[in-house]
Design a protein around this motif. Structure first.
Motif, mmCIF file in Angstrom:
data_model
loop_
_atom_site.group_PDB
_atom_site.id
_atom_site.type_symbol
_atom_site.label_atom_id
_atom_site.label_comp_id
_atom_site.label_asym_id
_atom_site.label_seq_id
_atom_site.Cartn_x
_atom_site.Cartn_y
_atom_site.Cartn_z
ATOM 1 N N ASP A 1 4.548 13.279 -0.657
ATOM 2 C CA ASP A 1 3.724 13.945 0.350
ATOM 3 C C ASP A 1 2.569 14.718 -0.300
ATOM 4 N N LEU A 2 2.857 15.396 -1.400
ATOM 5 C CA LEU A 2 1.808 16.123 -2.120
ATOM 6 C C LEU A 2 0.777 15.161 -2.703
ATOM 7 N N MET A 3 1.240 14.034 -3.217
ATOM 8 C CA MET A 3 0.342 13.044 -3.792
ATOM 9 C C MET A 3 -0.576 12.464 -2.717
ATOM 10 N N SER B 1 9.322 8.458 2.219
ATOM 11 C CA SER B 1 8.544 9.431 1.444
ATOM 12 C C SER B 1 9.489 10.490 0.909
ATOM 13 N N ASN B 2 8.927 11.419 0.157
ATOM 14 C CA ASN B 2 9.666 12.585 -0.338
ATOM 15 C C ASN B 2 8.632 13.682 -0.598
ATOM 16 N N PRO B 3 9.052 14.901 -0.894
ATOM 17 C CA PRO B 3 8.076 15.986 -1.067
ATOM 18 C C PRO B 3 7.013 15.694 -2.124
ATOM 19 N N GLY C 1 0.797 -1.220 0.000
ATOM 20 C CA GLY C 1 0.000 0.000 0.000
ATOM 21 C C GLY C 1 0.829 1.269 0.000
ATOM 22 N N HIS C 2 2.141 1.146 -0.201
ATOM 23 C CA HIS C 2 3.014 2.326 -0.225
ATOM 24 C C HIS C 2 2.650 3.240 -1.396
ATOM 25 N N ILE C 3 2.864 4.523 -1.204
ATOM 26 C CA ILE C 3 2.459 5.515 -2.214
ATOM 27 C C ILE C 3 3.133 5.273 -3.567
ATOM 28 N N LYS D 1 -2.349 8.399 5.542
ATOM 29 C CA LYS D 1 -1.032 9.018 5.388
ATOM 30 C C LYS D 1 0.065 8.128 5.957
ATOM 31 N N THR D 2 -0.168 7.581 7.154
ATOM 32 C CA THR D 2 0.829 6.703 7.779
ATOM 33 C C THR D 2 1.053 5.458 6.938
ATOM 34 N N GLU D 3 -0.037 4.870 6.482
ATOM 35 C CA GLU D 3 0.082 3.615 5.739
ATOM 36 C C GLU D 3 0.666 3.821 4.345
ATOM 37 N N ALA D 4 0.407 4.965 3.751
ATOM 38 C CA ALA D 4 0.940 5.233 2.413
ATOM 39 C C ALA D 4 2.434 5.548 2.444
ATOM 40 N N THR D 5 2.942 5.970 3.601
ATOM 41 C CA THR D 5 4.383 6.242 3.708
ATOM 42 C C THR D 5 5.150 5.052 4.285
ATOM 43 N N ALA D 6 4.437 4.015 4.723
ATOM 44 C CA ALA D 6 5.107 2.838 5.294
ATOM 45 C C ALA D 6 5.688 1.982 4.177
ATOM 46 N N TYR D 7 7.002 1.887 4.123
ATOM 47 C CA TYR D 7 7.647 1.043 3.123
ATOM 48 C C TYR D 7 7.656 -0.414 3.589
#
Length: 233
Positions: A197-199, A192-194, A138-140, A218-224
């Motif tokens: 984060d915007l996405m 994550s990266n800028p 589920g990572h971004i 947000k937490t789950e999308a940044t969890a690698y």
């Protein structure tokens, strides 16, 4: 691995693939452990770090003999076996009880990870725990790929071509609970990266507009990766 092509893909990975140490996973191992089993120990670097940190007796199980032979120079014992197919009674380990069993980036490579988690429970001591690191599908970066119509396998990473299973946070919780465990701790290794984060911010707005829960998005999308400590029920 039962599929020959998958075996070849896995065995042909760059040597550095087998040499990494997941420091978050290492820090989650209880300091008072006396006997540890590292399943999928690769070249034994994580197990060696566990020995250095805790003084524990560390055994390993490794599918590939080329990696396992290197691990044997670092750990107390290593057996070359497929944890999915071997019977515990036939597992040639000198120790039969462990305070911690480690799956470092292993469960996603198994055909039936729930069956393996259930199988190893008799190897845990009364206070023993399982520790695992699992990549988050589920990572971004994966969401971005899907939005562009891509699902491209790679030699390593979230879409490693040797992964049989893919997990989000919810599916990890289901995996352990359905296998008879209680999760004591679930940590994330973020990336994550800028731009990401915007996405994520834009997708949170989409979620709100369509009444999709955004509480942990947000937490789950940044969890690698997720790192889990669990005990049998």
């Amino acid at each position: 691995m039962s599929d020959h092509s998958s075996y070849e893909d896995y065995a042909s990975k760059n040597v550095t693939y087998y040499q990494g140490i997941n420091n978050t996973l290492l820090r989650m191992i209880p300091t008072n452990v006396k006997q540890v089993l590292d399943i999928g120990c690769a070249e034994g670097n994580l197990g060696a770090a566990v020995k250095a940190e805790t003084g524990a007796y560390v055994a390993g199980i490794e599918l590939f003999s080329s990696a396992g032979e290197i691990a044997l120079t670092k750990l107390d014992e290593v057996v070359i076996e497929n944890i999915e197919t071997v019977n515990l009674a036939d597992l040639a380990l000198s120790r039969k009880s462990f305070d911690s069993i480690i799956f470092g980036d292993v469960l996603e490579h198994l055909i039936n990870p729930s069956q393996v988690l259930t199988k190893v429970k008799p190897l845990l001591s009364n206070t023993g725990c399982v520790l695992a690191s699992i990549p988050n599908i589920g990572h971004i970066s994966i969401i971005e790929s899907l939005l562009s119509g891509a699902w491209t396998y790679t030699d390593a990473g979230l879409l490693d071509k040797t992964h049989y299973r893919f997990f989000t946070r919810n599916e990890i919780v289901k995996l352990f609970e359905s296998s008879g465990y209680i999760i004591e701790s679930l940590m994330i290794i973020p990336f994550s990266n800028p731009r990401y984060d915007l996405m994520i911010e834009a997708l949170e707005a989409v979620n709100r507009n369509f009444q999709i829960s955004t509480e942990h998005f947000k937490t789950e999308a940044t969890a690698y990766q997720y790192v889990i400590r669990a005990k049998p029920v």
